[in-house]
Design an enzyme around this catalytic site. Structure first.
Site, short mmCIF file in Angstrom:
data_model
loop_
_atom_site.label_atom_id
_atom_site.label_comp_id
_atom_site.label_asym_id
_atom_site.label_seq_id
_atom_site.Cartn_x
_atom_site.Cartn_y
_atom_site.Cartn_z
N ASP A 10 0.87 -1.17 0.00
CA ASP A 10 0.00 0.00 0.00
C ASP A 10 0.92 1.24 0.00
OD1 ASP A 10 -2.24 1.77 0.58
OD2 ASP A 10 -1.48 1.82 2.65
N ASP A 12 -0.22 5.22 0.78
CA ASP A 12 -0.47 6.24 1.81
C ASP A 12 -0.59 5.61 3.18
OD1 ASP A 12 -0.67 8.70 0.25
OD2 ASP A 12 -2.35 7.71 -0.72
C1 XBP Z 1 -5.20 6.40 0.29
C2 XBP Z 1 -6.29 7.24 -0.21
C3 XBP Z 1 -6.03 8.36 -1.11
C4 XBP Z 1 -5.21 9.51 -0.55
C5 XBP Z 1 -5.32 10.73 -1.44
O1 XBP Z 1 -4.92 5.35 -0.60
O2 XBP Z 1 -7.41 7.00 0.14
O3 XBP Z 1 -7.27 8.85 -1.47
O4 XBP Z 1 -5.67 9.88 0.72
O5 XBP Z 1 -4.98 10.44 -2.75
P1 XBP Z 1 -3.86 4.16 -0.25
P2 XBP Z 1 -5.89 10.91 -3.99
O6 XBP Z 1 -3.79 3.99 1.25
O7 XBP Z 1 -4.44 2.99 -0.98
O8 XBP Z 1 -2.53 4.56 -0.83
O9 XBP Z 1 -6.25 12.33 -3.73
O10 XBP Z 1 -5.00 10.75 -5.18
O11 XBP Z 1 -7.09 10.02 -4.03
MG MG Z 2 -2.98 3.26 3.34
#
Ligand code: XBP
Ligand code: MG
Length: 275
Positions: A10, A12
């Site tokens: 993953d 973020d």
């Molecule tokens: C995390 C998310 C993303 C980010 C913002 O995704 O939900 O929406 O917060 O990015 P992951 P965007 O944990 O799967 O990486 O604004 O590009 O959506």
């Molecule tokens: Mg995440």
């Protein structure tokens, strides 16, 4: 002994603590740039994180915000515009070096490469965000390290829907029980488990207290062996960071203790790519 075929990352919260000091700050700067008085403080952003996807998060906030356009084209267009600006501002933040990889991440990336364990990215954040973060920390050819990189634009349904994991499995031609995910959040865990993939949780700032039922292991981060459940094998107590051996131990343990879900069979067609 059976070896792990691939580690699915993953982004973020897992590769880096991007939310509080990255996306949230960039959203607030986007509001400011648009001449809007709205700001998301740390607490409010934490509530909004239950909605995955930055544009979807904006729409959820606009739906309850006095003074925001009502449902329809105007609201959708505003969210799309703000989200585009946010991503550009986020990239600037990341390029400035303000967002670091979480401790222990780089050594595990290096170990997987050295030991021939394939890796993939399974995220529903925008591709430009992933590119900015990984180019900053791993160099311009970062993508060569990953056998598959699936991002928000590649799926119809964001996490907690399992689509992103199903797409990675299809690209790798691997079955769910051959891989392991690293996640930080309940929606991420649900996405992995929904695809039949076991997941190790490295808790991030916003999901420090959440229940993580069905995780193969839960701990404070890859930088330490302290605070993990289940505890790691004795051998790795002598290394500071979590290693591939630790992950394989949890992966094998999960295969024997966590009930399997209705798994998609190897070779099942991947979900359709959005037009
Ligand atoms: C995390 C998310 C993303 C980010 C913002 O995704 O939900 O929406 O917060 O990015 P992951 P965007 O944990 O799967 O990486 O604004 O590009 O959506
Ligand atoms: Mg995440």
């Amino acid at each position: 002994m059976k070896r792990l075929a691939a580690l699915l990352w993953d982004v973020d919260g897992t590769l880096a603590e991007t939310e509080r000091d990255g996306h949230r700050v960039a959203f607030n700067r986007a509001f400011e740039a648009a001449g809007l008085p709205w700001r998301w403080d740390v607490l409010r952003y934490g509530q909004l994180l239950r909605v995955t996807g930055g544009r979807e998060r904006l729409l959820a906030d606009l739906a309850t915000r006095p003074g925001a356009p009502g449902p329809g084209k105007e609201r959708d267009a505003l969210a799309a515009r703000l989200h585009e600006t946010k991503n550009a501002l986020y990239e600037e933040l990341v390029r400035s070096g303000r967002i670091r990889l979480r401790p222990g991440v780089e050594s595990l990336l290096d170990e997987c490469r050295a030991r021939g364990c394939a890796m993939a990215i399974a995220t529903t954040t925008s591709r430009s965000n992933v590119d900015a973060l990984l180019a900053r920390h791993l160099g311009a050819s970062w993508a060569a390290r990953f056998a598959s990189v699936i991002c928000g634009e590649d799926v119809r349904n964001k996490k907690p829907h399992p689509e992103v994991y199903l797409r990675v499995l299809a690209e790798l031609s691997l079955a769910p029980n051959e891989v392991l995910a690293i996640e930080d959040s309940p929606p991420g865990l649900a996405a992995a488990r929904g695809a039949g993939v076991h997941a190790v949780i490295t808790r991030s700032a916003y999901f420090a207290q959440d229940r993580m039922d069905g995780a193969a292991a839960i701990g404070p981060g890859l930088h330490t062996h302290a605070g993990w459940w289940p505890q790691t094998q004795a051998a790795s107590e002598y290394t500071a960071t979590i290693t591939l051996d630790d992950l394989e131990g949890w992966w094998r343990g999960a295969a024997s203790t966590i009930p399997s879900l209705h798994l998609p069979a190897r070779g099942d067609p991947a979900p359709a790519r959005p037009a």
